[in-house]
Motif scaffolding. Structure first.
Motif, mmCIF file in Angstrom:
data_model
loop_
_atom_site.group_PDB
_atom_site.id
_atom_site.type_symbol
_atom_site.label_atom_id
_atom_site.label_comp_id
_atom_site.label_asym_id
_atom_site.label_seq_id
_atom_site.Cartn_x
_atom_site.Cartn_y
_atom_site.Cartn_z
ATOM 1 N N VAL A 1 -4.143 18.473 2.507
ATOM 2 C CA VAL A 1 -5.496 17.932 2.468
ATOM 3 C C VAL A 1 -5.389 16.437 2.699
ATOM 4 C CG1 VAL A 1 -7.549 17.566 1.042
ATOM 5 C CG2 VAL A 1 -6.256 19.713 0.861
ATOM 6 N N ARG A 2 -6.273 15.919 3.553
ATOM 7 C CA ARG A 2 -6.260 14.474 3.812
ATOM 8 C C ARG A 2 -7.539 13.835 3.279
ATOM 9 N NH1 ARG A 2 -4.107 16.715 8.115
ATOM 10 N NH2 ARG A 2 -6.172 16.961 9.012
ATOM 11 N N GLN A 3 -7.399 12.638 2.760
ATOM 12 C CA GLN A 3 -8.549 11.853 2.336
ATOM 13 C C GLN A 3 -8.360 10.434 2.835
ATOM 14 O OE1 GLN A 3 -11.253 12.907 0.960
ATOM 15 N NE2 GLN A 3 -10.694 14.912 0.090
ATOM 16 N N SER A 4 -9.463 9.772 3.170
ATOM 17 C CA SER A 4 -9.368 8.372 3.577
ATOM 18 C C SER A 4 -10.453 7.560 2.887
ATOM 19 C CB SER A 4 -9.507 8.247 5.099
ATOM 20 O OG SER A 4 -10.809 8.625 5.490
ATOM 21 N N VAL B 1 -5.179 6.417 4.647
ATOM 22 C CA VAL B 1 -5.272 7.879 4.705
ATOM 23 C C VAL B 1 -4.167 8.418 3.813
ATOM 24 C CG1 VAL B 1 -5.160 9.940 6.167
ATOM 25 C CG2 VAL B 1 -6.073 7.806 7.098
ATOM 26 N N MET B 2 -4.503 9.332 2.926
ATOM 27 C CA MET B 2 -3.500 9.959 2.071
ATOM 28 C C MET B 2 -3.504 11.450 2.327
ATOM 29 S SD MET B 2 -4.118 7.775 -1.431
ATOM 30 C CE MET B 2 -2.789 8.488 -2.333
ATOM 31 N N THR C 1 0.834 -1.206 0.000
ATOM 32 C CA THR C 1 0.000 0.000 0.000
ATOM 33 C C THR C 1 0.868 1.255 0.000
ATOM 34 O OG1 THR C 1 -1.644 -1.254 1.231
ATOM 35 C CG2 THR C 1 -1.945 1.122 1.145
ATOM 36 N N HIS C 2 1.891 1.247 0.863
ATOM 37 C CA HIS C 2 2.797 2.403 0.883
ATOM 38 C C HIS C 2 3.540 2.539 -0.452
ATOM 39 C CE1 HIS C 2 2.523 4.127 4.874
ATOM 40 N NE2 HIS C 2 2.428 2.912 5.381
ATOM 41 N N ALA C 3 3.902 1.401 -1.041
ATOM 42 C CA ALA C 3 4.676 1.433 -2.287
ATOM 43 C C ALA C 3 3.856 1.981 -3.450
ATOM 44 C CB ALA C 3 5.181 0.028 -2.625
ATOM 45 N N LYS C 4 2.548 1.869 -3.338
ATOM 46 C CA LYS C 4 1.702 2.230 -4.484
ATOM 47 C C LYS C 4 1.569 3.740 -4.672
ATOM 48 C CE LYS C 4 -2.750 0.881 -6.410
ATOM 49 N NZ LYS C 4 -2.389 0.681 -7.822
ATOM 50 N N ASP C 5 1.699 4.489 -3.595
ATOM 51 C CA ASP C 5 1.567 5.943 -3.717
ATOM 52 C C ASP C 5 2.290 6.604 -2.543
ATOM 53 O OD1 ASP C 5 0.556 8.683 -3.732
ATOM 54 O OD2 ASP C 5 -0.988 7.947 -5.111
ATOM 55 N N PRO C 6 3.240 7.490 -2.817
ATOM 56 C CA PRO C 6 4.010 8.096 -1.707
ATOM 57 C C PRO C 6 3.156 8.985 -0.807
ATOM 58 C CG PRO C 6 4.543 9.145 -3.815
ATOM 59 C CD PRO C 6 3.682 7.955 -4.136
ATOM 60 N N ARG C 7 1.959 9.313 -1.247
ATOM 61 C CA ARG C 7 1.100 10.168 -0.423
ATOM 62 C C ARG C 7 0.375 9.378 0.672
ATOM 63 N NH1 ARG C 7 -2.418 12.763 -5.087
ATOM 64 N NH2 ARG C 7 -2.244 10.590 -5.775
ATOM 65 N N VAL C 8 0.550 8.046 0.669
ATOM 66 C CA VAL C 8 -0.108 7.238 1.710
ATOM 67 C C VAL C 8 0.509 7.581 3.063
ATOM 68 C CG1 VAL C 8 -0.434 4.914 2.626
ATOM 69 C CG2 VAL C 8 -0.783 5.351 0.177
ATOM 70 N N VAL D 1 -6.316 2.081 -2.520
ATOM 71 C CA VAL D 1 -5.541 3.271 -2.881
ATOM 72 C C VAL D 1 -6.255 4.082 -3.962
ATOM 73 C CG1 VAL D 1 -3.354 4.105 -3.841
ATOM 74 C CG2 VAL D 1 -3.354 2.245 -2.142
ATOM 75 N N ASP D 2 -6.744 3.396 -4.992
ATOM 76 C CA ASP D 2 -7.420 4.120 -6.080
ATOM 77 C C ASP D 2 -8.655 4.867 -5.582
ATOM 78 O OD1 ASP D 2 -5.519 3.241 -7.834
ATOM 79 O OD2 ASP D 2 -6.742 1.611 -8.686
#
Lengths: 473, 446
Positions: A193-196, A187-188, A142-149, A223-224
């Motif tokens: 701005v945060r989104q979950s 949570v990204m 999950t962390h690898a998929k997007d650095p904003r995680v 993630v998507d």
């Protein structure tokens, strides 16, 4: 195998004791009595801040004793399987009746479960270390998929319920019902701005449920579905055409008609569908099914919690309303065979007519032609929850992710809108149905009268010509 | 097999202490056990006939284990002494397989001090002498009152339920406490026949910790029928931005979103729209929320919480300013802050002067929301959308029933628009909020 001797071997519940307790339940008369023995055990582990450092386990043991007289029910349970405690509970349940003449059940006939899932499954033999490494892998992916995680939370929960249902007709049903659920939430953070958001998958299965494909899928979905929220907005409010994506859109069927077809409401005459059997309710390409026999699905059951065989029940056939969902009481009331929908949360609860896996059969259209037919509307992709008022027929479901449709094309991501409609009106407004039926593997739980049971949903892509969509003013 | 599985007669505290002792003897560094025992009875009548009788006693043990710097929580209903021992041993094994967590551990015993002893008026000693026939009569009369009320009534269900619960909690570092409470409820659900196939239903449930304070069956049945009747002829309004009165029956749902957003887990896991909001203005001056654990007869009243922390009255939001987070022992340690108590016992918003009718006069036109249908809120952003049922407000009066509409917005700015509060705190829940008036709310309709 589900072991017919399980409660005798493990807890000393002998056939002689069962006969005595049944006799005690019927000591003041009654048409029918049943004993629902349950031994459920489960484990869950939680990943937070990169570590699987929280575990929990439960053991739930007891018997529910029910006495039925016409439409009336007496109920008591005990967590103590000693003969003395069971007889006391049986006596309490018997108070619904006031006659005499106990019936004696001499012959107990054991019936083998058909096997719509693996009754050999034993989660107790699956190590916590296996669950831990699975969650650690998810965290990394999950962390690898997007650095904003920014945060990853994951829960792995599994349990099994061994049940034995004995009734005053001498029938004994037993089952070993496994259940597993994996939830991943994210949570990204982007420019403060945060989104979950998240995703979860579930099935009546063992560890082999967690294939590489499913594990990759849950990470991709979680993630998507989160990152698209940074660009998502609310649609304009009002009555709009709504396209429902294949899969968990079956929540529409569950809320808009499934609950209204549960026969306890119809026995009482309080459902909006109470007088509609054999009447047209939808276009002729609409057929809706509640099916407890689909292998491994979360809502599947070998036998219901009253000992009635699970089945595939046709609710709507080619647009005509055909059958309610029955438990034993409503089936007797309507003088029809039971449909295997009598379910309960646990031995502490009275069985009620409940859904299993509810879906619509494929229709004549394609997904593309359905979306292209809409000039101004929304496309709903993921859902969190729904509700219905049975009598008024008004129902709602919450859309977490979706798209705006403009001139037949998906143009902008949407988030967080409730959709509200009226069940019979919505059924009649299903004007297109796709050929792409998909059953959903999400961890859906249905609540009714304070009882939760696992269910599943399925849907082909569909168009409802107009429903009320929450949005900006 | 003897009746050793039940708890009847055994002091709960002794069972809890025995579990803690066994856990520490078998390798747990610390342990916290709670043991509960309860009885619940319910009777339901429908249209003059007895429909359901339920009566059961229940008990269970839950135990939190701290083993080699690792943590688990475990619960069982199999209370045979040998089974409890085996359960604890197996749970210790499970705990050893988890990752270490330096923040886990029992509360500092200082937090156990100064436990209040005030009478919570939560225990009715007459519970065990209740007459089964009286229970039936209460349910029957409630159903009858619903059925006999004016209007095209299809079905009226009346129920009576009562419950007695006892709990003992013991921690290996010196905490021991007990709690007991009773509750009594009357409820009615009524369905009426409307145009076409519509059969609107509504309900009224009234409860009390003491039987002597329970409402009359007649009143409960009639109120459910009045509410159901008021749904006849529901219509849909044109959508737009408008002023909304949220009835006290629904207001608790909105309040609980605020509580979720100030919980330790939401803040630490960055799932809160109120992150960083401490000592900041997050709502209008009308937004004051108080946790009052010692309220006599309150449904959430208690002397200590699940960490063993002594209860105290506290102000969470004060005139629109966020004053205190809800931090349990674990998340407080993770966040490097002092624990404040992770849960709310009774949530109170100081009531105003006006009834809903008077508020409607001030509002002039808008919607009076008496129920929600579905919907959800995203705790991270505060975004919400809910289906509503209620009434049109027009010319300062509460008018026709409306439904099949949604309200949509965000808690991040909703509370700035709290312009008035009613004089009617909801008495049948631990969330005792009065009716709330918000302006400029997006309502979707035709």
């Amino acid at each position: 195998m589900s072991d017919p001797q399980y409660f005798e071997t493990r807890f000393g519940v002998t056939r002689a004791a069962i006969r005595k307790v049944l006799a005690g339940a019927l000591q003041r008369g009654g048409d029918f009595a049943d004993l629902y023995f349950q031994h459920a055990t489960g484990t869950s582990v939680v990943l937070e801040d990169g570590a699987v450092n929280q575990g929990s386990s439960f053991v739930d043991l007891g018997v529910g004793i029910r006495v039925v007289l016409g439409d009336q029910t007496g109920y008591a349970f005990t967590e103590d399987l000693s003969l003395e405690a069971m007889l006391e509970a049986a006596s309490t349940a018997s108070a619904i009746a006031s006659g005499g003449g106990s019936r004696v059940v001499t012959d107990l006939r054991f019936k083998e479960p058909p096997g719509y899932y693996d009754t050999n499954c034993d989660w107790a033999s699956t190590g916590v270390d296996e669950m831990r490494s699975l969650l650690a892998g998810l965290n990394e992916a999950t962390h690898a998929k997007d650095p904003r995680v920014e945060r990853v939370n994951a829960t792995f929960a599994s349990n099994q319920s061994r049940i034995m249902l004995v009734n005053s007709e001498g029938q004994v049903y037993h089952d070993n019902q496994p259940m597993t659920r994996l939830g991943l939430s994210v949570v990204m953070e982007d420019k403060n701005v945060r989104q979950s958001n998240g995703h979860n998958i579930s099935g009546r299965a063992g560890m082999d449920f967690y294939s590489e494909q499913r594990l990759t899928g849950i990470v991709d979905e979680a993630v998507d579905r989160t990152r698209i929220l940074f660009d998502a907005r609310r649609p304009p409010q009002g009555e709009l055409p709504v396209v429902l994506a294949a899969g968990s859109s079956g929540i529409l069927l569950h809320e808009a008609m499934g609950h209204g077809m549960e026969a306890d409401f119809n026995r009482k005459g309080v459902s909006i569908f109470s007088d509609m059997i054999d009447k047209p309710v939808a276009e002729s390409f609409v057929s809706i099914v509640d099916d407890g026999t689909i292998p491994g699905l979360r809502g599947s059951i070998n036998v219901d919690d009253e000992g009635c065989a699970s089945q595939r029940t046709l609710l709507v056939e080619d647009g005509i309303l055909r059958s309610y969902l029955h438990d034993r009481i409503s089936a007797r009331h309507f003088r029809v065979p039971p449909t295997g929908n009598g379910r309960r949360q646990s031995f502490r609860h009275i069985p009620l007519p409940r859904m299993r896996n509810t879906f619509m059969r494929p229709g004549p259209h394609t997904k593309d032609e359905i979306i292209e037919s809409v000039s101004n509307g929304i496309y709903c992709v993921s859902f969190t929850n729904g509700q219905v008022n049975i009598g008024a027929g008004d129902y709602a479901f919450y859309v977490k992710n979706g798209w705006l449709i403009e001139n037949g094309r998906l143009t902008a991501p949407l988030k967080d809108v409730n959709i509200i409609g009226n069940g019979p009106e919505t059924l009649a407004r299903i004007t297109m149905a796709g050929d792409d039926l998909k059953m959903d593997e999400g961890g859906w739980t249905c609540g009714k009268d304070g009882q939760s049971v696992p269910v599943s949903l399925g849907m082909p892509t569909c168009l409802v010509s107009s429903i009320n969509v929450g949005g900006s003013a | 097999m003897s009746r050793q599985g039940t708890l009847s007669g055994e002091p709960l505290e002794q069972v809890a202490a025995g579990a803690v002792e066994h856990a520490t003897r078998r390798g747990a560094k610390e342990a916290a056990a709670s043991v509960r025992r309860s009885r619940a009875v319910s009777v339901e009548y429908r249209n003059g006939e007895l429909e359901q009788l339920r009566d059961s006693q229940s008990s269970g043990l839950s135990i939190a284990l701290f083993v080699d710097g690792r943590y688990s929580s475990n619960v069982t209903s199999d209370l045979r002494p040998s089974a409890v021992k085996e359960f604890i041993e197996r749970s210790i094994e499970l705990t050893r397989l988890l990752a270490e967590d330096p923040y886990r551990g029992l509360a500092d015993p200082e937090l156990y001090e100064n436990r209040p002893t005030t009478d919570l008026e939560s225990w009715d000693p007459s519970y065990d002498e209740l007459d089964p026939e009286q229970r039936k009569k209460s349910a029957m009369e409630t159903a009858r009152a619903g059925r006999a009320a004016e209007g095209p009534i299809i079905s009226a269900t009346g129920s009576y339920t009562d419950q007695r619960g006892e709990l003992a909690r013991v921690h290996s570092n010196g905490f021991a406490g007990a709690h007991r409470a009773t509750q009594f409820w009357l409820g009615a659900e009524v369905s009426v026949r409307d145009e076409g196939d519509r059969k609107p239903e509504d309900w009224h449930f009234a409860g009390s910790r003491l039987l002597s304070r329970l409402a009359e069956p007649e009143e409960v049945g009639r109120e459910a029928a009045r509410r159901a009747r008021s749904r006849l002829g529901q219509k849909k309004l044109a959508g737009g931005e408008m002023t909304v009165i949220v009835d006290s029956r629904v207001a608790g749902l909105l309040g609980s979103v605020l509580l979720g957003a100030i919980s330790g887990v939401a803040l630490h896991q960055k799932r809160s729209f109120l992150l960083g909001g401490l000592e900041k203005r997050v709502g209008s001056p009308r937004l004051t929320l108080i946790d009052d654990p010692l309220m006599p007869g309150g449904f959430g009243s208690r002397h200590f919480d699940s960490d063993g922390m002594s209860s105290r009255k506290r102000t969470l939001f004060d005139g629109g300013v966020l004053r205190e987070y809800l931090l349990d022992v674990y998340y407080a340690r993770k966040m490097g802050m002092e624990p404040t108590g992770g849960g709310v016992a009774n949530l109170v918003l100081p009531p105003g002067e006006k009834s809903v009718e008077q508020l409607a006069e001030d509002v002039g036109s808008g919607v009076y929301v008496t129920g929600v249908l579905g919907g959800n809120a995203d705790g991270t952003t505060g975004d919400f959308s809910h289906g509503i049922v209620g009434f049109e407000i027009t010319g300062g009066k509460i008018g026709d029933p409306v439904g099949e509409m949604n309200v949509t917005g965000s808690h991040a700015n909703l509370w700035d628009r709290l312009v008035a509060v009613g004089n009617d705190p909801y008495p049948y829940s631990a969330n005792r909020l009065p009716s709330l008036v918000f302006d400029k709310v997006a309502v979707s309709g035709t």
